[in-house]
Scaffold this motif. Structure first.
Motif, PDB file in Angstrom:
ATOM      1  N   PHE A 126      38.588  -0.377 -17.297  1.00  0.00           N
ATOM      2  CA  PHE A 126      39.775  -0.869 -16.607  1.00  0.00           C
ATOM      3  C   PHE A 126      40.979   0.030 -16.920  1.00  0.00           C
ATOM      4  O   PHE A 126      41.780   0.359 -16.036  1.00  0.00           O
ATOM      5  N   PHE A 127      41.094   0.437 -18.182  1.00  0.00           N
ATOM      6  CA  PHE A 127      42.164   1.352 -18.569  1.00  0.00           C
ATOM      7  C   PHE A 127      42.055   2.672 -17.815  1.00  0.00           C
ATOM      8  O   PHE A 127      43.042   3.189 -17.279  1.00  0.00           O
ATOM      9  N   LEU A 128      40.851   3.238 -17.753  1.00  0.00           N
ATOM     10  CA  LEU A 128      40.645   4.515 -17.077  1.00  0.00           C
ATOM     11  C   LEU A 128      40.917   4.417 -15.575  1.00  0.00           C
ATOM     12  O   LEU A 128      41.533   5.307 -14.986  1.00  0.00           O
ATOM     13  N   GLU A 129      40.459   3.316 -14.960  1.00  0.00           N
ATOM     14  CA  GLU A 129      40.633   3.160 -13.520  1.00  0.00           C
ATOM     15  C   GLU A 129      42.089   2.959 -13.123  1.00  0.00           C
ATOM     16  O   GLU A 129      42.485   3.287 -12.001  1.00  0.00           O
ATOM     17  N   ASN A 130      42.888   2.448 -14.031  1.00  0.00           N
ATOM     18  CA  ASN A 130      44.295   2.195 -13.725  1.00  0.00           C
ATOM     19  C   ASN A 130      45.230   3.255 -14.305  1.00  0.00           C
ATOM     20  O   ASN A 130      46.446   3.112 -14.244  1.00  0.00           O
ATOM     21  N   MET A 131      44.634   4.309 -14.848  1.00  0.00           N
ATOM     22  CA  MET A 131      45.436   5.429 -15.327  1.00  0.00           C
ATOM     23  C   MET A 131      46.072   6.130 -14.134  1.00  0.00           C
ATOM     24  O   MET A 131      45.462   6.246 -13.073  1.00  0.00           O
ATOM     25  N   GLN A 132      47.295   6.590 -14.288  1.00  0.00           N
ATOM     26  CA  GLN A 132      47.951   7.259 -13.169  1.00  0.00           C
ATOM     27  C   GLN A 132      47.277   8.591 -12.863  1.00  0.00           C
ATOM     28  O   GLN A 132      46.505   9.124 -13.661  1.00  0.00           O
ATOM     29  N   ASP A 133      47.563   9.135 -11.698  1.00  0.00           N
ATOM     30  CA  ASP A 133      46.963  10.382 -11.233  1.00  0.00           C
ATOM     31  C   ASP A 133      47.606  11.570 -11.961  1.00  0.00           C
ATOM     32  O   ASP A 133      48.805  11.804 -11.840  1.00  0.00           O
ATOM     33  N   TYR A 134      46.775  12.290 -12.724  1.00  0.00           N
ATOM     34  CA  TYR A 134      47.270  13.459 -13.458  1.00  0.00           C
ATOM     35  C   TYR A 134      46.776  14.770 -12.838  1.00  0.00           C
ATOM     36  O   TYR A 134      46.797  15.814 -13.498  1.00  0.00           O
ATOM     37  N   SER A 135      46.309  14.719 -11.608  1.00  0.00           N
ATOM     38  CA  SER A 135      45.747  15.916 -10.981  1.00  0.00           C
ATOM     39  C   SER A 135      46.785  17.028 -10.794  1.00  0.00           C
ATOM     40  O   SER A 135      46.415  18.198 -10.670  1.00  0.00           O
ATOM     41  N   GLU A 136      48.072  16.685 -10.771  1.00  0.00           N
ATOM     42  CA  GLU A 136      49.122  17.696 -10.609  1.00  0.00           C
ATOM     43  C   GLU A 136      49.563  18.278 -11.950  1.00  0.00           C
ATOM     44  O   GLU A 136      50.401  19.176 -11.989  1.00  0.00           O
ATOM     45  N   LEU A 137      48.991  17.784 -13.027  1.00  0.00           N
ATOM     46  CA  LEU A 137      49.430  18.197 -14.358  1.00  0.00           C
ATOM     47  C   LEU A 137      48.794  19.531 -14.731  1.00  0.00           C
ATOM     48  O   LEU A 137      47.605  19.599 -15.065  1.00  0.00           O
ATOM     49  N   GLU A 138      49.563  20.597 -14.704  1.00  0.00           N
ATOM     50  CA  GLU A 138      49.039  21.936 -14.942  1.00  0.00           C
ATOM     51  C   GLU A 138      48.685  22.157 -16.408  1.00  0.00           C
ATOM     52  O   GLU A 138      47.678  22.790 -16.731  1.00  0.00           O
ATOM     53  N   LYS A 139      49.504  21.635 -17.307  1.00  0.00           N
ATOM     54  CA  LYS A 139      49.308  21.872 -18.743  1.00  0.00           C
ATOM     55  C   LYS A 139      47.952  21.358 -19.217  1.00  0.00           C
ATOM     56  O   LYS A 139      47.280  21.997 -20.016  1.00  0.00           O
ATOM     57  N   TYR A 140      47.560  20.183 -18.747  1.00  0.00           N
ATOM     58  CA  TYR A 140      46.319  19.562 -19.196  1.00  0.00           C
ATOM     59  C   TYR A 140      45.272  19.519 -18.081  1.00  0.00           C
ATOM     60  O   TYR A 140      44.480  18.578 -17.995  1.00  0.00           O
ATOM     61  N   LYS A 141      45.251  20.556 -17.261  1.00  0.00           N
ATOM     62  CA  LYS A 141      44.350  20.596 -16.110  1.00  0.00           C
ATOM     63  C   LYS A 141      42.885  20.489 -16.525  1.00  0.00           C
ATOM     64  O   LYS A 141      42.105  19.722 -15.951  1.00  0.00           O
ATOM     65  N   ASN A 142      42.476  21.267 -17.531  1.00  0.00           N
ATOM     66  CA  ASN A 142      41.080  21.255 -17.969  1.00  0.00           C
ATOM     67  C   ASN A 142      40.729  19.947 -18.670  1.00  0.00           C
ATOM     68  O   ASN A 142      39.628  19.413 -18.492  1.00  0.00           O
ATOM     69  N   SER A 143      41.657  19.435 -19.451  1.00  0.00           N
ATOM     70  CA  SER A 143      41.424  18.156 -20.128  1.00  0.00           C
ATOM     71  C   SER A 143      41.191  17.051 -19.115  1.00  0.00           C
ATOM     72  O   SER A 143      40.282  16.226 -19.257  1.00  0.00           O
ATOM     73  N   TYR A 144      42.003  17.025 -18.083  1.00  0.00           N
ATOM     74  CA  TYR A 144      41.899  15.970 -17.067  1.00  0.00           C
ATOM     75  C   TYR A 144      40.569  16.058 -16.322  1.00  0.00           C
ATOM     76  O   TYR A 144      39.984  15.046 -15.943  1.00  0.00           O
ATOM     77  N   SER A 145      40.069  17.278 -16.138  1.00  0.00           N
ATOM     78  CA  SER A 145      38.789  17.459 -15.471  1.00  0.00           C
ATOM     79  C   SER A 145      37.660  16.819 -16.297  1.00  0.00           C
ATOM     80  O   SER A 145      36.800  16.112 -15.744  1.00  0.00           O
ATOM     81  N   TYR A 146      37.660  17.045 -17.605  1.00  0.00           N
ATOM     82  CA  TYR A 146      36.649  16.425 -18.475  1.00  0.00           C
ATOM     83  C   TYR A 146      36.823  14.906 -18.516  1.00  0.00           C
ATOM     84  O   TYR A 146      35.845  14.164 -18.613  1.00  0.00           O
ATOM     85  N   LEU A 147      38.066  14.447 -18.443  1.00  0.00           N
ATOM     86  CA  LEU A 147      38.331  13.013 -18.436  1.00  0.00           C
ATOM     87  C   LEU A 147      37.686  12.345 -17.218  1.00  0.00           C
ATOM     88  O   LEU A 147      37.060  11.285 -17.337  1.00  0.00           O
ATOM     89  N   GLU A 148      37.823  12.972 -16.058  1.00  0.00           N
ATOM     90  CA  GLU A 148      37.242  12.415 -14.839  1.00  0.00           C
ATOM     91  C   GLU A 148      35.714  12.408 -14.896  1.00  0.00           C
ATOM     92  O   GLU A 148      35.065  11.433 -14.511  1.00  0.00           O
ATOM     93  N   GLU A 149      35.126  13.505 -15.391  1.00  0.00           N
ATOM     94  CA  GLU A 149      33.668  13.584 -15.482  1.00  0.00           C
ATOM     95  C   GLU A 149      33.129  12.545 -16.464  1.00  0.00           C
ATOM     96  O   GLU A 149      32.121  11.875 -16.199  1.00  0.00           O
ATOM     97  N   GLY A 150      33.776  12.423 -17.616  1.00  0.00           N
ATOM     98  CA  GLY A 150      33.345  11.453 -18.610  1.00  0.00           C
ATOM     99  C   GLY A 150      33.452  10.030 -18.095  1.00  0.00           C
ATOM    100  O   GLY A 150      32.586   9.187 -18.382  1.00  0.00           O
TER     101      GLY A 150
END
Length: 289
Positions: free
Chosen positions: A106-130
């Motif tokens: 529920f926490f993950l599904e309601n997390m805001q969209d970080y796709s525009e975040l350049e600094k943590y771009k790779n981190s966010y990609s692993y977050l989505e896959e996980g």
């Protein structure tokens, strides 16, 4: 200070069965997390403030995610321990795992969209896959309660199928932790050359640690560094250690920093050499593995 996160992989040798391929969406109730909005007084102000606020939000969410996973991991370990040792599960152990997974999803599904975040771009990609793997694992775990045959054999079969997918999720989240650590440090350490963290290496006396032109030698010098500088220094040392082929390190650099912090906590240890203490930690790691 670096917001440290750490995800621990379960031993995969006990796994049997195959992963569940269901893409069923988790239906979890609860209240969405509310974040404060940043006041913008102009379009220019918004352009400047929004990326920084987004970065801070992501860093805060990583802390919350770590807390959620500690609960899920504890539930998993309790069940694995009982099965592997022939112990007994209490009536609440498995339902607690389901509840902790639901809360995390529920926490993950309601997390805001970080796709525009350049600094943590790779981190966010692993977050989505996980998150995708975790959702599949939850679907498998929860299918036990929907089964028409809720005996022990059915439970064990379903649990280990879910556990296999769960470990795939944790591999992604472990990569998230390592990548997040690097991206956090890479963008937060002062770039001023006079304060640059570095190491030098010579054949005569090995590695030397530096902050700018000042050599960092013992525990007193170590305690003068902030947490970001300590982690950056250890990351540089780990790179040298692994390149040498002596040992493949098992922990995140933040974990080694915590071990050194604990070692130098005692006043009597402050004069000990940092590189010698770190070498002893790695030697112990080799012996224990």
């Amino acid at each position: 200070m670096l917001k440290k996160i750490g995800f621990i992989l379960l031993i995969s040798g006990i796994l049997t069965g195959c992963s569940d391929n269901s893409d069923e969406k988790t239906n979890v109730g609860g209240e969405a997390k509310v974040k404060g909005e940043v006041e913008k007084v102009s379009t220019i102000g918004k352009d400047l403030e929004y990326p920084k606020q987004l970065e801070k939000d992501f860093e805060l969410d990583m802390e919350y995610l770590d807390e959620h996973f500690n609960l899920v991991q504890s539930s998993i370990q309790t069940i694995v321990s009982a099965i592997s040792t022939g112990g007994n599960l209490s009536e609440r152990d498995y339902p607690l795992l389901i509840t902790n997974l639901e809360t995390t999803l529920f926490f993950l599904e309601n997390m805001q969209d970080y796709s525009e975040l350049e600094k943590y771009k790779n981190s966010y990609s692993y977050l989505e896959e996980g998150s995708q793997y975790l959702n599949k694992a939850y679907t498998t775990f929860n299918s036990f309660f929907e089964s028409q045959n809720q005996d022990v054999d059915t439970f064990i079969d379903i649990f280990f199928k879910g556990l296999e997918t769960y470990n795939q999720a944790l591999k992604k989240f472990e990569l998230l932790g390592e990548t997040y650590e690097k991206e956090y440090i890479g963008n937060s350490v002062d770039a001023n050359i006079s304060d640059k963290i570095s190491i030098t290496k010579s054949e005569k006396d090995g590695i030397h640690y530096w902050k700018g032109e000042q050599e960092i030698v013992d525990g007193e010098d170590w305690n003068m560094l902030n947490e970001d500088e300590k982690i950056q220094l250890i990351m540089l040392d780990i790179e040298q250690t692994e390149v040498s082929g002596i040992v493949e390190t098992k922990k995140l650099s933040a974990d080694y920093v915590e071990l050194l912090n604990n070692y130098f906590k005692e006043q009597t240890n402050l004069k000990d050499n940092i590189k010698d203490v770190f070498t002893e930690i790695l030697i112990d790691e080799i012996k224990n593995n």
